[in-house]
Structure formats: C-alpha cells, structure tokens
Design an enzyme around this catalytic site. Structure first.
Site, PDB file in Angstrom:
ATOM      1  N   GLU A   1      -1.173  -5.986   8.715  1.00  0.00           N
ATOM      2  CA  GLU A   1      -0.595  -5.059   9.656  1.00  0.00           C
ATOM      3  C   GLU A   1      -1.161  -4.869  10.584  1.00  0.00           C
ATOM      4  O   GLU A   1      -2.060  -4.992  11.270  1.00  0.00           O
ATOM      5  CB  GLU A   1      -0.222  -3.474   9.107  1.00  0.00           C
ATOM      6  CG  GLU A   1       0.663  -3.094   7.772  1.00  0.00           C
ATOM      7  CD  GLU A   1       1.373  -1.901   8.230  1.00  0.00           C
ATOM      8  OE1 GLU A   1       0.716  -1.278   8.860  1.00  0.00           O
ATOM      9  OE2 GLU A   1       1.025  -1.753   6.638  1.00  0.00           O
TER      10      GLU A   1
ATOM     11  N   ASP B   1      -1.129  -6.335  -0.058  1.00  0.00           N
ATOM     12  CA  ASP B   1      -1.580  -5.708   1.164  1.00  0.00           C
ATOM     13  C   ASP B   1      -2.494  -5.101   1.713  1.00  0.00           C
ATOM     14  O   ASP B   1      -3.824  -4.199   0.932  1.00  0.00           O
ATOM     15  CB  ASP B   1      -0.564  -4.557   1.192  1.00  0.00           C
ATOM     16  CG  ASP B   1       0.346  -4.114   2.150  1.00  0.00           C
ATOM     17  OD1 ASP B   1       0.410  -5.010   2.524  1.00  0.00           O
ATOM     18  OD2 ASP B   1       1.356  -3.071   1.780  1.00  0.00           O
TER      19      ASP B   1
ATOM     20  N   ASP C   1       0.667  -1.213  -0.119  1.00  0.00           N
ATOM     21  CA  ASP C   1      -0.282  -0.256   0.258  1.00  0.00           C
ATOM     22  C   ASP C   1       1.035   0.937   0.211  1.00  0.00           C
ATOM     23  O   ASP C   1       0.405   2.138  -0.162  1.00  0.00           O
ATOM     24  CB  ASP C   1      -0.967  -0.415   0.693  1.00  0.00           C
ATOM     25  CG  ASP C   1      -0.323   0.120   2.623  1.00  0.00           C
ATOM     26  OD1 ASP C   1       1.067   0.321   2.946  1.00  0.00           O
ATOM     27  OD2 ASP C   1      -1.494  -0.250   3.917  1.00  0.00           O
ATOM     28  N   SER C   2       2.089   1.307   0.177  1.00  0.00           N
ATOM     29  CA  SER C   2       3.398   2.262  -0.172  1.00  0.00           C
ATOM     30  C   SER C   2       2.962   2.627  -1.353  1.00  0.00           C
ATOM     31  O   SER C   2       3.796   4.366  -1.748  1.00  0.00           O
ATOM     32  CB  SER C   2       4.371   1.851  -0.336  1.00  0.00           C
ATOM     33  OG  SER C   2       4.813   0.909  -0.744  1.00  0.00           O
TER      34      SER C   2
ATOM     35  N   LYS D   1      -0.393  -9.917   2.860  1.00  0.00           N
ATOM     36  CA  LYS D   1       0.219  -9.187   4.010  1.00  0.00           C
ATOM     37  C   LYS D   1      -0.893  -8.694   4.771  1.00  0.00           C
ATOM     38  O   LYS D   1      -1.798  -7.472   4.497  1.00  0.00           O
ATOM     39  CB  LYS D   1       1.141  -8.436   3.553  1.00  0.00           C
ATOM     40  CG  LYS D   1       1.742  -7.519   4.495  1.00  0.00           C
ATOM     41  CD  LYS D   1       2.405  -6.922   4.555  1.00  0.00           C
ATOM     42  CE  LYS D   1       3.293  -5.561   3.886  1.00  0.00           C
ATOM     43  NZ  LYS D   1       2.556  -4.701   4.762  1.00  0.00           N
TER      44      LYS D   1
ATOM     45  N   GLU E   1       9.587  -4.241  10.433  1.00  0.00           N
ATOM     46  CA  GLU E   1      10.189  -3.076  10.225  1.00  0.00           C
ATOM     47  C   GLU E   1      10.170  -2.318  10.914  1.00  0.00           C
ATOM     48  O   GLU E   1       9.767  -1.912  12.117  1.00  0.00           O
ATOM     49  CB  GLU E   1       8.509  -2.489   9.182  1.00  0.00           C
ATOM     50  CG  GLU E   1       8.920  -1.063   8.862  1.00  0.00           C
ATOM     51  CD  GLU E   1       7.845  -0.430   7.319  1.00  0.00           C
ATOM     52  OE1 GLU E   1       8.027   0.584   7.409  1.00  0.00           O
ATOM     53  OE2 GLU E   1       6.595  -1.090   7.703  1.00  0.00           O
TER      54      GLU E   1
END
Length: 359
Positions: free
Chosen positions: A188, A156, A117-118, A186, A255
């Site tokens: 978070e 993401d 999602d970056s 993925k 991270e």
C-alpha cells in the site's frame, strides 16, 4: 508459477492419500517396505494392508484440490494475466484467508486470490488491519496456498513489514514467497514507495501496488475516506499510479475512488487496474470473500461497494441451531451416523463386562 521450494518439500501422508492421482503411492511405498523386510510375503498377503491404507474413518484431514482431474483448468500465471488484460477481459480477484475459503475461490474459477490483511478483521476479530503482523500473514498465506492450486496468489505486506527501508521490504517479500508460498506481494502507498517497489521487483518478486484508500494509513487519512474527489487529489492518484508502474508493479489496486477518476487513470496505464469501490472502468475487480458471501453478523458495517451475493451467516446459524436442538433431544446422532458392531461381538463384549463387574 510454482511456489519456490515446492519440489523439495516432502509429501505428507495426508497429501498422498487425499489426491486421487497419488493414492497409489502409499500402496507402493508399503509394498516396497514389506519387500525389504520380508521378501517371501506374497501379493495376496499384502493386499489387506494395501486396502487398509486407503480407508478413512475420520473427517480430520485436509484433502488436496483435485488438480490432476481431466477437466482441471490450467495454472494462472503472469502470462495468463497479461493475456487477459490485452484481450480486455476483466480479471476476477477475491480474498481468502484459510484452506476452505481458498478452495472455494479456486474451484469457482477465480483468476487471482489475495490473502489480504483484511483477515485481521474478518478472520481474527481485530479492530483494523494495522494490528496484523507478518507472522500471522504468513500463516494464513500457507493455508491459502494449500487450497488454491490454480489461481495466482498474492499476499498483503502488513503494516510495519516494509516502511523502514527497501531492504526490509525485500526481506519481508522474500519470506512471503519462500514461507507463505504466494506468487507475488501487494503493498500500500503512492509514489513515495516507488524506490521500495523497484527494489522488490529487482529481486524477482511480482508486486501489486495499492493506491486510493489505503487502510493501513487510515489514521493519516482521517479514517476510511473516499480518495480522488477533488481535482488535486485525483491528479495525485494519477501521479501515484504512474510512479508505481514505472517502479515495476504488474498490477494496481484502486480502492474507494470515483469511477470516472479510476477509469481515466486506467486508460493511461499499461498495466491492469483492479477496482474495489472504484467502478466498472477498471481492468478487474476484487472483493473480500467474507463480505460478499454475507458471512457476518447482522448489524456489522459493510462498505457501500460490497454486493452481498449469498447469506452464509444465515445458513450457518440455521444449521448450528438445528444441530443444537437435535443434540438436546438426542435425535442426533441417529443410527445412520454411527458405526455398526455385529450382534455376536456385542454379546461377547456385554458378557465380558458383566463378568468383570461381578468380581
């Protein structure tokens, strides 16, 4: 691991004409149609049509990766990744957000490609990842899936697509597999997400966990801050990692944490860890492709953990500036970049135009 439903999707004309192994298919299709419409047509009379379908005079197409070439590498699967982990060979992961970046990553031999999602910041110009919505992620996932035919693809789950309930998370994950054509998702968060991750894995969807600095939670973290710098916070990271492992993740992203902390946690796991700003003691590494290729304007903030391997921005602007100058001076396009016409046909055209405008 093929994308679900891949065998049921009709092949487009662009796919058929682009892949070397499939170029014969349109020819046979045209011949079959001609035989039905006019059985008396001979092979000789059909040959001009056959050759014409293989000729392109436009750059507006997206050629498929040459996955059927003799030296093409094998598809990376969960089994492949487990073997790399068991052998102690680092797993190479990189992000991609469109067809060209996916193609570059895949042909460079990356084991895994992450549609992170970056992309909200590096591809869409957003302030941060929290603004990205699921429909945007799915669009980019599909584009990447068309370009990366060998790497293991992970997408993401964006903020807002999994936090409400495990049922919501499963529904979102299913969309990523069915519509985004990725192989896993993925997510978070720490141990609080263990029940959610368990539900996703029970649905048969591979999950990559993400702990440490979790950009989607930057507001709660007080910004983009390194995690695990105190004994208490490092212990919490270990608890998070173990809880997500027990919930069924097949991999974890670490991270922005001290390398010693990441290495120690990695040694206590039975699944691989992928570091981004977490040192060399992880089972592999991931970077944002736009960052590591230097495809950003001068002065933009870049995290400490990013190594710049190229200067795509500099090369791109150099080429664009040269193009602009050649357009202004009419140096481009020169004859070698144009299509010819015979002198006879040109003379006929000019004569016809003269006659039209004399009337």
């Amino acid at each position: 691991m093929a994308a679900p439903g891949a065998a049921l999707r009709p092949l487009s004309r662009a796919v058929l004409t682009a892949s070397p192994a499939l170029r014969v298919a349109p020819c046979r299709l045209h011949q079959s149609l001609l035989n039905r419409q006019s059985p008396s047509l001979s092979s000789a009379s059909r040959s001009p049509l056959t050759s014409h379908t293989q000729t392109r005079h436009s750059s507006y197409h997206s050629p498929e990766p040459s996955s059927n070439t003799p030296n093409a590498r094998k598809k990376v699967t969960m089994h492949t990744l487990r073997n790399l982990y068991k052998k102690g060979e680092p797993i190479a992961m990189i992000t991609a957000h469109d067809f060209p970046s996916a193609r570059a990553a895949d042909e460079s031999g990356m084991d895994m490609v992450l549609v992170g999602d970056s992309l909200g910041m590096v591809a869409m110009g957003l302030e941060n990842t929290t603004e990205v919505i699921i429909e945007e992620m799915l669009l980019h996932c599909r584009s990447v899936a068309r370009g990366a035919k060998h790497a293991f693809l992970v997408g993401d789950l964006p903020m807002g697509s999994y936090e409400i309930s495990p049922a919501q998370a499963v529904a979102s994950s299913l969309r990523f597999i069915k519509e985004g054509h990725v192989h896993g998702v993925k997510i978070e968060g720490g141990e609080e997400l263990a029940p959610t991750i368990k539900r996703i894995t029970q649905a048969g969807i591979p999950v990559v966990g993400h702990i440490g600095l979790t950009p989607q939670r930057q507001n709660a973290l007080g910004g983009f801050r390194v995690q695990g710098k105190t004994s208490a916070s490092a212990i919490q990271l270990l608890r998070d990692a173990l809880a997500l492992q027990d919930a069924g993740v097949f991999m974890l992203v670490f991270e922005a944490m001290p390398p010693e902390v990441a290495a120690l946690i990695t040694s206590k796991l039975t699944v691989p860890s992928i570091g981004i700003g977490a040192g060399n003691g992880c089972s592999g590494q991931v970077l944002v492709q736009v960052d590591m290729l230097g495809n950003f304007q001068p002065g933009r903030f870049i995290p400490k953990f990013v190594k710049k391997y190229a200067d795509v921005w500099g090369e791109a602007t150099r080429g664009i500036i040269q193009y602009r100058e050649e357009v202004k001076s009419r140096a481009f396009p020169s004859p070698e970049y144009t299509y010819p016409i015979s002198k006879e046909e040109l003379a006929k055209f000019e004569k016809t135009v003269d006659e039209m405008y004399r009337k």
